[in-house]
Design a protein around this motif. Structure first.
Motif, mmCIF file in Angstrom:
data_model
loop_
_atom_site.group_PDB
_atom_site.id
_atom_site.type_symbol
_atom_site.label_atom_id
_atom_site.label_comp_id
_atom_site.label_asym_id
_atom_site.label_seq_id
_atom_site.Cartn_x
_atom_site.Cartn_y
_atom_site.Cartn_z
ATOM 1 N N GLU A 41 44.180 45.476 40.284
ATOM 2 C CA GLU A 41 44.347 46.382 39.142
ATOM 3 C C GLU A 41 43.778 45.804 37.838
ATOM 4 O O GLU A 41 43.694 46.498 36.830
ATOM 5 C CB GLU A 41 45.811 46.779 38.957
ATOM 6 N N SER A 42 43.356 44.562 37.862
ATOM 7 C CA SER A 42 42.777 43.929 36.677
ATOM 8 C C SER A 42 41.331 44.394 36.484
ATOM 9 O O SER A 42 40.586 44.549 37.452
ATOM 10 C CB SER A 42 42.780 42.406 36.836
ATOM 11 N N PRO A 43 40.911 44.593 35.241
ATOM 12 C CA PRO A 43 39.508 44.962 35.002
ATOM 13 C C PRO A 43 38.533 43.823 35.331
ATOM 14 O O PRO A 43 37.331 44.042 35.391
ATOM 15 C CB PRO A 43 39.474 45.299 33.509
ATOM 16 N N PHE A 44 39.052 42.625 35.575
ATOM 17 C CA PHE A 44 38.201 41.478 35.888
ATOM 18 C C PHE A 44 38.092 41.228 37.392
ATOM 19 O O PHE A 44 37.441 40.295 37.816
ATOM 20 C CB PHE A 44 38.730 40.223 35.180
ATOM 21 N N HIS A 45 38.723 42.072 38.187
ATOM 22 C CA HIS A 45 38.653 41.947 39.649
ATOM 23 C C HIS A 45 37.269 42.351 40.163
ATOM 24 O O HIS A 45 36.716 41.711 41.053
ATOM 25 C CB HIS A 45 39.741 42.820 40.286
ATOM 26 N N ARG A 46 36.697 43.393 39.608
ATOM 27 C CA ARG A 46 35.412 43.962 40.066
ATOM 28 C C ARG A 46 34.525 44.153 38.844
ATOM 29 O O ARG A 46 34.832 44.954 37.967
ATOM 30 C CB ARG A 46 35.681 45.296 40.752
ATOM 31 N N ILE A 47 33.415 43.416 38.795
ATOM 32 C CA ILE A 47 32.540 43.411 37.622
ATOM 33 C C ILE A 47 31.114 43.750 38.055
ATOM 34 O O ILE A 47 30.602 43.178 39.025
ATOM 35 C CB ILE A 47 32.531 42.020 36.958
ATOM 36 N N GLU A 48 30.490 44.653 37.334
ATOM 37 C CA GLU A 48 29.091 44.963 37.626
ATOM 38 C C GLU A 48 28.232 43.752 37.298
ATOM 39 O O GLU A 48 28.373 43.148 36.238
ATOM 40 C CB GLU A 48 28.618 46.153 36.795
ATOM 41 N N LEU A 49 27.345 43.386 38.205
ATOM 42 C CA LEU A 49 26.475 42.238 37.974
ATOM 43 C C LEU A 49 25.637 42.406 36.709
ATOM 44 O O LEU A 49 25.373 41.435 36.004
ATOM 45 C CB LEU A 49 25.557 41.996 39.178
ATOM 46 N N LYS A 50 25.254 43.640 36.408
ATOM 47 C CA LYS A 50 24.421 43.863 35.221
ATOM 48 C C LYS A 50 25.175 43.576 33.924
ATOM 49 O O LYS A 50 24.561 43.432 32.876
ATOM 50 C CB LYS A 50 23.860 45.290 35.216
ATOM 51 N N ASN A 51 26.505 43.482 33.966
ATOM 52 C CA ASN A 51 27.297 43.192 32.766
ATOM 53 C C ASN A 51 27.555 41.703 32.558
ATOM 54 O O ASN A 51 28.120 41.312 31.551
ATOM 55 C CB ASN A 51 28.631 43.932 32.815
ATOM 56 N N ILE A 52 27.147 40.884 33.506
ATOM 57 C CA ILE A 52 27.359 39.450 33.389
ATOM 58 C C ILE A 52 26.208 38.833 32.597
ATOM 59 O O ILE A 52 25.036 39.045 32.906
ATOM 60 C CB ILE A 52 27.470 38.794 34.781
ATOM 61 N N HIS A 53 26.563 38.074 31.574
ATOM 62 C CA HIS A 53 25.555 37.426 30.727
ATOM 63 C C HIS A 53 25.113 36.088 31.304
ATOM 64 O O HIS A 53 23.941 35.716 31.166
ATOM 65 C CB HIS A 53 26.104 37.224 29.316
ATOM 66 N N ALA A 54 26.037 35.343 31.908
ATOM 67 C CA ALA A 54 25.689 34.037 32.473
ATOM 68 C C ALA A 54 26.796 33.558 33.399
ATOM 69 O O ALA A 54 27.942 34.002 33.310
ATOM 70 C CB ALA A 54 25.473 33.018 31.362
ATOM 71 N N ILE A 55 26.425 32.637 34.264
ATOM 72 C CA ILE A 55 27.378 31.923 35.111
ATOM 73 C C ILE A 55 27.115 30.447 34.839
ATOM 74 O O ILE A 55 25.998 29.958 35.044
ATOM 75 C CB ILE A 55 27.181 32.268 36.597
ATOM 76 N N VAL A 56 28.149 29.753 34.337
ATOM 77 C CA VAL A 56 27.974 28.383 33.859
ATOM 78 C C VAL A 56 28.963 27.471 34.572
ATOM 79 O O VAL A 56 30.154 27.767 34.649
ATOM 80 C CB VAL A 56 28.195 28.306 32.327
ATOM 81 N N GLU A 57 28.457 26.345 35.052
ATOM 82 C CA GLU A 57 29.312 25.387 35.758
ATOM 83 C C GLU A 57 29.808 24.305 34.810
ATOM 84 O O GLU A 57 29.061 23.773 33.988
ATOM 85 C CB GLU A 57 28.534 24.739 36.905
#
Length: 116
Positions: A55-71
Motif C-alpha cells: 500500500e506504500s507509494p514506494f512499493h512500485r515505482i516507474e523506472l522513468k521516475n528514478i533519477h539515479a541508483i547510488v551505492e
C-alpha cells in the motif's frame, strides 16, 4: 554514515532524470538487494520493492521516475525527484527521505500579504 549533507548533494547531483531508464545502474539493485528486498521489474517497467508494504507509494515505482541508483557502503539509494529510498544491503530494512520544499523568496512575500 548518510548525513543531511550527503542527502542534499544527492538531490543536487541527480536533480534531472536520465534520458532513458537504460542509463540507470539497475544492476546494483540485483547484485546487492535481490535476496533481502525481493526486487523485480514488471512488464510495465515498474521497479517492485517487495520489502516495502504494497500500500506504500514506494512499493512500485516507474523506472522513468528514478533519477539515479547510488551505492553506499551499507545501503543503496534510489533517488527520485522529491524523495530518496535507502535500502539496507544486509537486511530488509528501508528508510525513506522526503524532501521538504523550502519557501522561496516570493512565497514568503506572498504569504505575508493579507487578502483583501
Amino acid at each position: 554514515m548518510i548525513t543531511e549533507k550527503v542527502i542534499d548533494s544527492l538531490y543536487k547531483k541527480y536533480k534531472n532524470r536520465p534520458a532513458s531508464p537504460d542509463e540507470l545502474d539497475i544492476a546494483l539493485l540485483f547484485e546487492n538487494l535481490i535476496d533481502s528486498h525481493d526486487i523485480s521489474i514488471d512488464d510495465e517497467a515498474h521497479l517492485i520493492i517487495n520489502s516495502i508494504a504494497p500500500e506504500s507509494p514506494f512499493h512500485r515505482i516507474e523506472l522513468k521516475n528514478i533519477h539515479a541508483i547510488v551505492e553506499f557502503e551499507h545501503k543503496v539509494a534510489i533517488v527520485l525527484h522529491s524523495s530518496i529510498i535507502f535500502l539496507n544491503k544486509a537486511d530488509s530494512k528501508s528508510h525513506i527521505h522526503i524532501k521538504i520544499e523550502k519557501n522561496s523568496f516570493f512565497n514568503k512575500i506572498f504569504n505575508r500579504i493579507p487578502e483583501a
